[in-house]
Design a protein around this motif. Structure first.
Motif, PDB file in Angstrom:
ATOM      1  N   ALA A 129       0.847  -1.198   0.000  1.00 38.79           N
ATOM      2  CA  ALA A 129       0.000   0.000   0.000  1.00 38.79           C
ATOM      3  C   ALA A 129       0.880   1.245   0.000  1.00 38.79           C
ATOM      4  O   ALA A 129       2.005   1.221   0.511  1.00 38.79           O
ATOM      5  CB  ALA A 129      -0.916   0.012   1.214  1.00 38.79           C
ATOM      6  N   SER A 130       0.389   2.302  -0.575  1.00 44.53           N
ATOM      7  CA  SER A 130       1.056   3.599  -0.499  1.00 44.53           C
ATOM      8  C   SER A 130       0.359   4.432   0.569  1.00 44.53           C
ATOM      9  O   SER A 130      -0.850   4.687   0.468  1.00 44.53           O
ATOM     10  CB  SER A 130       0.987   4.322  -1.848  1.00 44.53           C
ATOM     11  OG  SER A 130       1.410   5.670  -1.712  1.00 44.53           O
ATOM     12  N   VAL A 131       1.099   4.826   1.597  1.00 40.38           N
ATOM     13  CA  VAL A 131       0.548   5.699   2.638  1.00 40.38           C
ATOM     14  C   VAL A 131       0.742   7.135   2.170  1.00 40.38           C
ATOM     15  O   VAL A 131       1.860   7.547   1.843  1.00 40.38           O
ATOM     16  CB  VAL A 131       1.255   5.468   3.983  1.00 40.38           C
ATOM     17  CG1 VAL A 131       0.678   6.387   5.054  1.00 40.38           C
ATOM     18  CG2 VAL A 131       1.125   4.000   4.402  1.00 40.38           C
ATOM     19  N   HIS A 166       2.519  10.717  -1.613  1.00 43.44           N
ATOM     20  CA  HIS A 166       3.094   9.518  -1.001  1.00 43.44           C
ATOM     21  C   HIS A 166       4.113   9.911   0.067  1.00 43.44           C
ATOM     22  O   HIS A 166       4.970  10.762  -0.164  1.00 43.44           O
ATOM     23  CB  HIS A 166       3.783   8.674  -2.077  1.00 43.44           C
ATOM     24  CG  HIS A 166       4.557   7.515  -1.547  1.00 43.44           C
ATOM     25  ND1 HIS A 166       3.985   6.288  -1.272  1.00 43.44           N
ATOM     26  CD2 HIS A 166       5.873   7.392  -1.246  1.00 43.44           C
ATOM     27  CE1 HIS A 166       4.918   5.465  -0.822  1.00 43.44           C
ATOM     28  NE2 HIS A 166       6.076   6.116  -0.796  1.00 43.44           N
ATOM     29  N   GLY A 186       3.142   1.087   3.037  1.00 37.58           N
ATOM     30  CA  GLY A 186       2.378   0.366   4.039  1.00 37.58           C
ATOM     31  C   GLY A 186       2.173  -1.083   3.617  1.00 37.58           C
ATOM     32  O   GLY A 186       2.394  -1.447   2.458  1.00 37.58           O
ATOM     33  N   ILE A 232      -3.498  -1.270   8.170  1.00 37.56           N
ATOM     34  CA  ILE A 232      -2.286  -1.112   7.382  1.00 37.56           C
ATOM     35  C   ILE A 232      -1.131  -0.812   8.335  1.00 37.56           C
ATOM     36  O   ILE A 232      -1.262   0.021   9.240  1.00 37.56           O
ATOM     37  CB  ILE A 232      -2.409   0.064   6.386  1.00 37.56           C
ATOM     38  CG1 ILE A 232      -3.687  -0.061   5.549  1.00 37.56           C
ATOM     39  CG2 ILE A 232      -1.166   0.160   5.506  1.00 37.56           C
ATOM     40  CD1 ILE A 232      -3.729  -1.240   4.627  1.00 37.56           C
ATOM     41  N   THR A 245       2.782   0.535   8.972  1.00 33.20           N
ATOM     42  CA  THR A 245       3.851   1.362   8.403  1.00 33.20           C
ATOM     43  C   THR A 245       4.803   1.782   9.511  1.00 33.20           C
ATOM     44  O   THR A 245       4.685   1.324  10.659  1.00 33.20           O
ATOM     45  CB  THR A 245       3.258   2.587   7.665  1.00 33.20           C
ATOM     46  OG1 THR A 245       4.303   3.228   6.923  1.00 33.20           O
ATOM     47  CG2 THR A 245       2.633   3.569   8.628  1.00 33.20           C
ATOM     48  N   VAL A 300      -4.677   5.685   2.208  1.00 36.07           N
ATOM     49  CA  VAL A 300      -3.786   4.700   1.593  1.00 36.07           C
ATOM     50  C   VAL A 300      -4.330   4.349   0.218  1.00 36.07           C
ATOM     51  O   VAL A 300      -5.546   4.391  -0.012  1.00 36.07           O
ATOM     52  CB  VAL A 300      -3.637   3.422   2.450  1.00 36.07           C
ATOM     53  CG1 VAL A 300      -3.029   3.742   3.805  1.00 36.07           C
ATOM     54  CG2 VAL A 300      -4.964   2.713   2.618  1.00 36.07           C
TER      55      VAL A 300
END
Length: 261
Positions: A42-44, A50, A54, A62, A64, A79
């Motif tokens: 995942a992109s937090v 960005h 994650g 999620i 991180t 996210v």
């Protein structure tokens, strides 16, 4: 213009053949991969930008690095999942942030973890899947298959060549890695005060770099035999080992705080 910048970048720094094997030759770790190969990524993001990587622990949580969330307000957090490009994919709002209680003010950042609770649960698919945490402590001498996946760092090397990190770092990659002894890892990273505390070394996992290339962004998941073993908290653009928080050491806290609510 992008190609010229990358050529100049490579002329200055002696990147390895493996690092140069990526499509854009910007000195990033690993090879381009598909989201179905790492569907727990995942992109937090904060305010649509960005900030860290994650990992999907279940449909509501999620994981991180806690340091990524300093001074970040929840209303701006979300996210993105289900896409190899970190700026695409399904965007999910975050309703709660839970840093590990020892992540604040702890010398060594051995518990540099934070859980994000989504406002709505994810719908599992081939591109969106949870990943289980390892059942045993990682063993540097084992023959287990270890890998790290994610996007190129926006925090460790963006100042070097802007065209490379703005375009190339958004592409999902995966690297096979070799675990290494944490004491040797600490020795090679001496000078980083937070890693000099011997009492904290068992909270970390390290992987070796054979050549000089850039690490993934913070929060990148270390996966061993298909299970999540750590998240990246320290890396850079040289041959120093990458440092991860050991999730086996934090499994009780993670399980207690990711139960269905």
């Amino acid at each position: 213009m992008l190609r010229l910048a990358c050529v100049l970048f490579l002329a200055i720094l002696p990147w390895s053949a493996d690092a140069q094997n990526v499509n854009d030759n910007c000195g990033l770790s690993g090879n381009v991969t598909a989201i179905k190969d790492v569907p727990w990524i995942a992109s937090v993001q904060h305010d649509n930008k960005h900030i860290c990587i994650g990992t999907i622990l279940n449909t509501k949580h999620i994981l991180t690095a806690s340091e990524c969330l300093k001074s970040r307000k929840i209303p701006g957090l979300k996210v993105r999942v289900g896409n190899a490009n970190r700026d695409s994919g399904l965007a999910m709002a975050v309703c709660k942030v839970l840093p590990h209680p020892n992540s604040v003010g702890q010398k060594g950042f051995g518990s540099n973890l934070a859980l994000l609770t989504l406002c709505e649960p994810l719908t599992p698919s081939e591109e969106v899947k949870e990943i289980a945490i390892v059942d045993t402590e990682p063993d540097k001498d084992s023959k287990a298959e270890a890998s790290v996946a994610g996007w190129g760092s926006l925090s460790w090397w963006r100042w070097i060549v802007k065209p490379c990190w703005t375009v190339s770092s958004a592409v999902l990659r995966k690297s096979n890695v070799q675990l290494m002894d944490v004491d040797k890892c600490a020795s090679e990273r001496k000078g980083w005060n937070w890693f000099s505390n011997p009492l904290a070394t068992d909270l970390k996992v390290c992987t070796a770099k054979k050549e000089k290339y850039c690490s993934f962004d913070k929060g990148a998941p270390l996966v061993i035999d298909g299970k999540l073993a750590g998240i990246l908290v320290l890396g850079d653009c040289d041959r120093k080992p990458d440092v991860f928080v050991s999730l086996f050491k934090h499994k009780t806290w993670l399980q207690a705080n990711t139960k269905d609510t």
